[in-house]
Design a protein around this motif. Structure first.
Motif, PDB file in Angstrom:
ATOM      1  N   MET A 158      39.249  43.368  46.410  1.00 46.67           N
ATOM      2  CA  MET A 158      40.252  42.819  47.334  1.00 46.67           C
ATOM      3  C   MET A 158      40.373  41.299  47.199  1.00 46.67           C
ATOM      4  O   MET A 158      40.615  40.574  48.166  1.00 46.67           O
ATOM      5  CB  MET A 158      39.923  43.209  48.782  1.00 46.67           C
ATOM      6  CG  MET A 158      39.918  44.709  49.018  1.00 46.67           C
ATOM      7  SD  MET A 158      39.553  45.177  50.739  1.00 46.67           S
ATOM      8  CE  MET A 158      41.080  44.676  51.558  1.00 46.67           C
ATOM      9  N   ASN A 198      43.815  40.015  48.313  1.00 45.75           N
ATOM     10  CA  ASN A 198      44.423  40.615  49.508  1.00 45.75           C
ATOM     11  C   ASN A 198      44.693  39.611  50.624  1.00 45.75           C
ATOM     12  O   ASN A 198      45.683  39.708  51.333  1.00 45.75           O
ATOM     13  CB  ASN A 198      43.531  41.750  50.042  1.00 45.75           C
ATOM     14  CG  ASN A 198      43.762  43.038  49.275  1.00 45.75           C
ATOM     15  OD1 ASN A 198      43.974  43.029  48.068  1.00 45.75           O
ATOM     16  ND2 ASN A 198      43.720  44.162  49.980  1.00 45.75           N
ATOM     17  N   GLN A 199      43.800  38.655  50.791  1.00 42.06           N
ATOM     18  CA  GLN A 199      43.966  37.707  51.890  1.00 42.06           C
ATOM     19  C   GLN A 199      44.833  36.523  51.466  1.00 42.06           C
ATOM     20  O   GLN A 199      44.834  36.107  50.300  1.00 42.06           O
ATOM     21  CB  GLN A 199      42.605  37.206  52.379  1.00 42.06           C
ATOM     22  CG  GLN A 199      41.763  38.293  53.031  1.00 42.06           C
ATOM     23  CD  GLN A 199      40.529  37.737  53.714  1.00 42.06           C
ATOM     24  OE1 GLN A 199      40.439  36.548  53.998  1.00 42.06           O
ATOM     25  NE2 GLN A 199      39.551  38.605  53.974  1.00 42.06           N
ATOM     26  N   TRP A 214      31.925  35.291  50.040  1.00 43.06           N
ATOM     27  CA  TRP A 214      33.060  34.609  50.683  1.00 43.06           C
ATOM     28  C   TRP A 214      33.527  33.428  49.827  1.00 43.06           C
ATOM     29  O   TRP A 214      34.708  33.283  49.528  1.00 43.06           O
ATOM     30  CB  TRP A 214      32.641  34.141  52.077  1.00 43.06           C
ATOM     31  CG  TRP A 214      33.661  33.300  52.788  1.00 43.06           C
ATOM     32  CD1 TRP A 214      33.878  31.972  52.604  1.00 43.06           C
ATOM     33  CD2 TRP A 214      34.593  33.723  53.781  1.00 43.06           C
ATOM     34  NE1 TRP A 214      34.878  31.531  53.429  1.00 43.06           N
ATOM     35  CE2 TRP A 214      35.343  32.574  54.159  1.00 43.06           C
ATOM     36  CE3 TRP A 214      34.856  34.935  54.409  1.00 43.06           C
ATOM     37  CZ2 TRP A 214      36.344  32.634  55.132  1.00 43.06           C
ATOM     38  CZ3 TRP A 214      35.855  34.980  55.373  1.00 43.06           C
ATOM     39  CH2 TRP A 214      36.587  33.843  55.716  1.00 43.06           C
ATOM     40  N   GLN A 226      35.124  34.159  46.526  1.00 45.18           N
ATOM     41  CA  GLN A 226      36.492  34.676  46.622  1.00 45.18           C
ATOM     42  C   GLN A 226      37.444  33.604  47.159  1.00 45.18           C
ATOM     43  O   GLN A 226      38.491  33.912  47.698  1.00 45.18           O
ATOM     44  CB  GLN A 226      36.532  35.911  47.526  1.00 45.18           C
ATOM     45  CG  GLN A 226      35.804  37.114  46.940  1.00 45.18           C
ATOM     46  CD  GLN A 226      36.093  38.392  47.711  1.00 45.18           C
ATOM     47  OE1 GLN A 226      36.218  38.394  48.927  1.00 45.18           O
ATOM     48  NE2 GLN A 226      36.213  39.493  46.981  1.00 45.18           N
ATOM     49  N   LEU A 273      30.164  42.666  55.089  1.00 45.97           N
ATOM     50  CA  LEU A 273      31.202  42.719  54.065  1.00 45.97           C
ATOM     51  C   LEU A 273      32.351  43.631  54.474  1.00 45.97           C
ATOM     52  O   LEU A 273      33.527  43.340  54.182  1.00 45.97           O
ATOM     53  CB  LEU A 273      30.602  43.192  52.730  1.00 45.97           C
ATOM     54  CG  LEU A 273      29.666  42.192  52.038  1.00 45.97           C
ATOM     55  CD1 LEU A 273      28.999  42.834  50.837  1.00 45.97           C
ATOM     56  CD2 LEU A 273      30.432  40.945  51.618  1.00 45.97           C
ATOM     57  N   HIS A 331      34.411  41.565  56.641  1.00 44.04           N
ATOM     58  CA  HIS A 331      35.071  40.542  55.836  1.00 44.04           C
ATOM     59  C   HIS A 331      36.287  41.094  55.102  1.00 44.04           C
ATOM     60  O   HIS A 331      37.355  40.472  55.075  1.00 44.04           O
ATOM     61  CB  HIS A 331      34.076  39.961  54.825  1.00 44.04           C
ATOM     62  CG  HIS A 331      34.706  39.187  53.718  1.00 44.04           C
ATOM     63  ND1 HIS A 331      35.434  38.033  53.923  1.00 44.04           N
ATOM     64  CD2 HIS A 331      34.723  39.399  52.369  1.00 44.04           C
ATOM     65  CE1 HIS A 331      35.866  37.569  52.759  1.00 44.04           C
ATOM     66  NE2 HIS A 331      35.449  38.372  51.818  1.00 44.04           N
ATOM     67  N   TYR A 332      36.139  42.273  54.532  1.00 43.61           N
ATOM     68  CA  TYR A 332      37.223  42.855  53.737  1.00 43.61           C
ATOM     69  C   TYR A 332      38.323  43.465  54.605  1.00 43.61           C
ATOM     70  O   TYR A 332      39.506  43.392  54.258  1.00 43.61           O
ATOM     71  CB  TYR A 332      36.676  43.948  52.811  1.00 43.61           C
ATOM     72  CG  TYR A 332      35.792  43.455  51.688  1.00 43.61           C
ATOM     73  CD1 TYR A 332      36.196  42.440  50.835  1.00 43.61           C
ATOM     74  CD2 TYR A 332      34.539  44.030  51.469  1.00 43.61           C
ATOM     75  CE1 TYR A 332      35.376  42.005  49.802  1.00 43.61           C
ATOM     76  CE2 TYR A 332      33.719  43.604  50.435  1.00 43.61           C
ATOM     77  CZ  TYR A 332      34.143  42.595  49.603  1.00 43.61           C
ATOM     78  OH  TYR A 332      33.337  42.172  48.588  1.00 43.61           O
ATOM     79  N   SER A 367      39.459  37.519  58.720  1.00 44.90           N
ATOM     80  CA  SER A 367      40.134  37.126  57.488  1.00 44.90           C
ATOM     81  C   SER A 367      40.693  35.718  57.618  1.00 44.90           C
ATOM     82  O   SER A 367      40.724  35.132  58.699  1.00 44.90           O
ATOM     83  CB  SER A 367      41.253  38.114  57.164  1.00 44.90           C
ATOM     84  OG  SER A 367      42.258  38.060  58.155  1.00 44.90           O
TER      85      SER A 367
END
Length: 513
Positions: free
Chosen positions: A27, A30-31, A128, A131, A382, A385-386, A392
C-alpha cells in the motif's frame, strides 16, 4: 557443520529481507502525500540536478540535497506517482534491516542479529518512514553503514577502512545535518576507551572534520538563511514527549492517539494534562505495550551495567542515548525548535539491538513469549497504519479531486491549510486551485481579494491551521457569513471541511464589514 549453519543464516536473513521489503511496499501509494513530501516534490520536479541542488540549499540547508538528487534521478525514469515517488525510501529502509543484522552479529552474535533483523523488519515507525518520500530512511541507512565500518575498523585495526568510513559519514551529513549527533556518539565512545584507541581517535577526528568540511556549502546556506529558517512551532518539548518517543519506537504512532490528535491535545492542555488524558483514553493499548517493552528494556540496561566492561554494550548504549539526549536538550531549552521522533530515528536500530540482546539472554520459553508479543503488537499497529483512516496522512488528494469535479469555471475557493500550495502543485493537474491558497501572512486581505465579486465560494479548511492567526481566520468566517448564504457543508477525508457559500441575492457584490 559451520558452512551448513552459515548457509541457513543466509537463508534466514534473505527471508527476513523479503518480508521487510514487502511490508514497506505494501500500500505504498495508497495514502495522499503530506506537507513535507509535497515540498520535496516541488524541489525535485525538474530535469536539472543543479536546480534540485539549488532548491534544497536555498530552502533547507540543515537537510542535505543528496536524497532529493537521488529521488529526482529515480523519478525521471519511473515517474512521479505516489508509489514511485516513495519507492527509494522503501528500498533504503529494507537495506537498513540488513545492516542492523550485520551490526548486531558483529557485536553480539547470530541469534541476537536475527532477532534484531526481525524486529527492525516489523518496526512500525521504521516502516512509516520507509513509506515517506523524505530523507530519513536514507539517513539511517548511511548511519548504519558508517557504524558497521567503524566496528570493523576497531575490531580488525584496518586503517584503510577509514577512507570508506569518511565517505559514509560525508554521505550521511549530505543527507541530514543531525548526523553530527552520531559523530558525537562515536567520538564519545573513543574518548571513553582512549587508552585502547588513541590512534583510532586521531583518524576518527580527521574523518569527521573532512565530512563536515565537505558540507561547507550547506553550513554556509544555513548561516546565510539566518535562525528563522529553522523556526517551526512553539515549544513542545517535555518529558512526556520523550516518553511518547519510546512508545513510538516500540509500536509506532498507531496504538494510541493519532499524531493530529496528540498535537491538538498538547496545544490545548499542555504536556502534563495531555499525559493523563492519553493514559485515561488509550491506556488499554499503551500500558500493555509499555510494560512489555519497558520490562525488557530495563532488563537490558541491568545486563549492561553488569557487563559494563563489554565494549559492544557500551557502543550500543552510547549510540542510543547520545542522539536522543542531544536533540532533547537542544529543543527543551529552545522556545521555538520542536522535538520530533524523526530527528532521533538514527537511535532506533540501536534500541532494537539492545532489546534483542535482552531477549536472547532469556530462557527459550520467555524469549518466545515476549518476542511473539512484540510481533503481535507490531502487526496490530501496522493494521491501523495501513487501514484505519484516522492514522493515515491527511488526505488532500480527495479534497482536490472533489474541488476539480464540483467547481465550475465561475466558482472560486478559499483554501486554509498549512502550506497547501505545495500539495496543490502535485495534485491539481488543472493548476487553477493554487491561486486560491491563503497564506498565513495577510490571510484576511488575500481571502477578501478572492471573495470580492464572487458568486459562489468553496471554503476549504483543514485541521492544520496552527500557523495561521486565528483572529484573521475569524474575520474570514465573519465575512463569508455576512455576505453569503451557506448552501452545503461537506466533511472530506476526516480532517477537512468544505463549505459552499452563495452570495446573498440582495447583495450587489458589496461587503458587510
Amino acid at each position: 557443520m559451520e558452512p551448513i549453519n552459515e548457509k541457513w543464516n543466509i537463508i534466514h536473513i534473505l527471508i527476513i529481507t523479503i518480508i521487510a521489503l514487502c511490508l514497506r511496499l505494501f500500500m505504498l501509494g495508497n495514502q495522499s502525500l503530506w506537507l513535507d513530501e509535497a515540498f520535496v516534490y516541488s524541489q525535485i520536479k525538474t530535469d536539472s540536478i543543479s536546480d534540485v541542488y539549488s532548491n534544497v540549499m536555498t530552502n533547507e540547508g540543515h537537510i542535505g540535497p543528496l536524497y532529493h538528487i537521488l529521488n529526482n534521478l529515480f523519478c525521471r525514469i519511473f515517474g512521479y506517482g505516489e508509489r514511485a515517488f516513495r519507492m527509494p525510501s522503501a528500498i533504503y529502509g529494507t537495506i537498513a534491516v540488513i545492516l542492523v543484522y550485520v551490526i548486531a552479529r558483529e557485536l553480539k552474535g547470530e541469534k541476537t542479529a536475527l532477532i534484531s533483523a526481525v524486529l527492525m523488519a516489523f518496526s512500525p515507525v521504521h516502516i512509516w518512514y520507509s513509506q515517506e518520500a523524505r530523507m530519513y530512511s536514507l539517513w539511517v541507512m548511511f548511519i548504519l553503514f558508517a557504524v558497521f565500518i567503524f566496528i570493523k575498523i576497531l575490531k580488525g585495526k584496518r586503517q584503510r577502512l577509514w577512507i570508506l568510513f569518511t565517505i559514509f559519514t560525508s554521505l550521511s551529513i549530505w543527507t541530514f545535518l543531525n548526523s553530527v549527533f552520531v559523530f558525537a556518539a562515536l567520538g564519545l565512545y573513543l574518548v571513553i576507551f582512549i587508552r585502547r584507541y588513541k590512534k583510532e581517535f586521531c583518524y576518527y577526528t580527521l574523518s569527521v572534520l573532512v565530512a563536515l568540511a565537505s558540507y561547507y556549502p550547506g553550513i554556509a546556506a544555513i548561516l546565510a538563511q539566518g535562525p528563522t529558517t529553522v523556526v517551526r512551532s512553539s515549544r513542545t518539548t517535555s518529558i512526556f514527549v520523550l516518553m511518547y518517543s519510546f512508545h513510538v519506537f516500540n509500536v509506532g504512532t498507531t496504538l494510541g492517539p493519532s499524531l493530529v490528535t496528540l498535537r491538538a491535545l498538547l496545544k490545548q492542555f499542555g504536556a502534563i494534562n495531555t499525559f493523563w488524558k492519553v493514559f485515561y483514553k488509550y491506556g488499554i493499548l499503551i500500558i500493555p505495550s509499555m510494560l512489555l517493552y519497558g520490562s525488557v528494556f530495563v532488563y537490558s540496561i541491568y545486563k549492561a551495567v553488569l557487563k559494563r566492561k563489554d565494549d559492544g554494550y557500551s557502543l550500543i548504549l552510547i549510540m542510543l542515548f547520545v542522539p536522543i539526549i542531544s536533540v532533547f536538550g537542544i529543543t527543551f531549552f529552545s522556545s521555538q525548535l520542536p522535538f520530533n521522533i524523526r530527528y532521533i530515528l538514527c537511535s532506533l536500530p540501536f534500541y532494537i539491538i539492545l532489546i534483542s540482546i535482552a531477549l536472547n539472554e532469556l530462557s527459550k520459553r520467555w524469549r518466545l513469549v515476549l518476542f511473539s508479543s512484540m510481533i503481535i503488537f507490531s502487526l496490530f499497529s501496522l493494521f491501523n497504519h495501513y487501514l484505519i483512516d484516522k492514522y493515515s496522512k491527511l488526505d488532500f488528494r480527495t479534497v482536490v479531486k472533489y474541488l476539480n469535479e464540483t467547481m465550475t469555471d465561475d466558482d472560486k475557493a478559499v483554501i486554509i491549510h498549512e502550506h497547501a500550495s505545495w500539495i496543490l502543485i502535485y495534485y491539481d493537474k488543472t493548476d487553477k486551485l493554487r491561486q486560491y491558497y491563503i497564506p498565513p501572512k495577510n490571510s484576511y486581505e488575500t481571502a477578501s481579494s478572492i471573495v470580492n465579486s464572487s458568486k459562489r465560494i468553496f471554503y476549504v479548511k483543514s485541521i492544520r491551521t496552527q500557523i495561521y492567526d486565528q483572529k484573521e481566520l475569524n474575520k474570514i468566517d465573519d465575512m463569508l457569513v455576512k455576505n453569503f448564504d451557506l448552501v452545503n457543508s461537506v466533511n472530506l477525508a476526516l480532517y477537512f471541511e468544505v463549505k459552499i457559500y452563495e452570495r446573498q441575492k440582495d447583495d450587489n457584490f458589496g461587503f458587510a464589514l
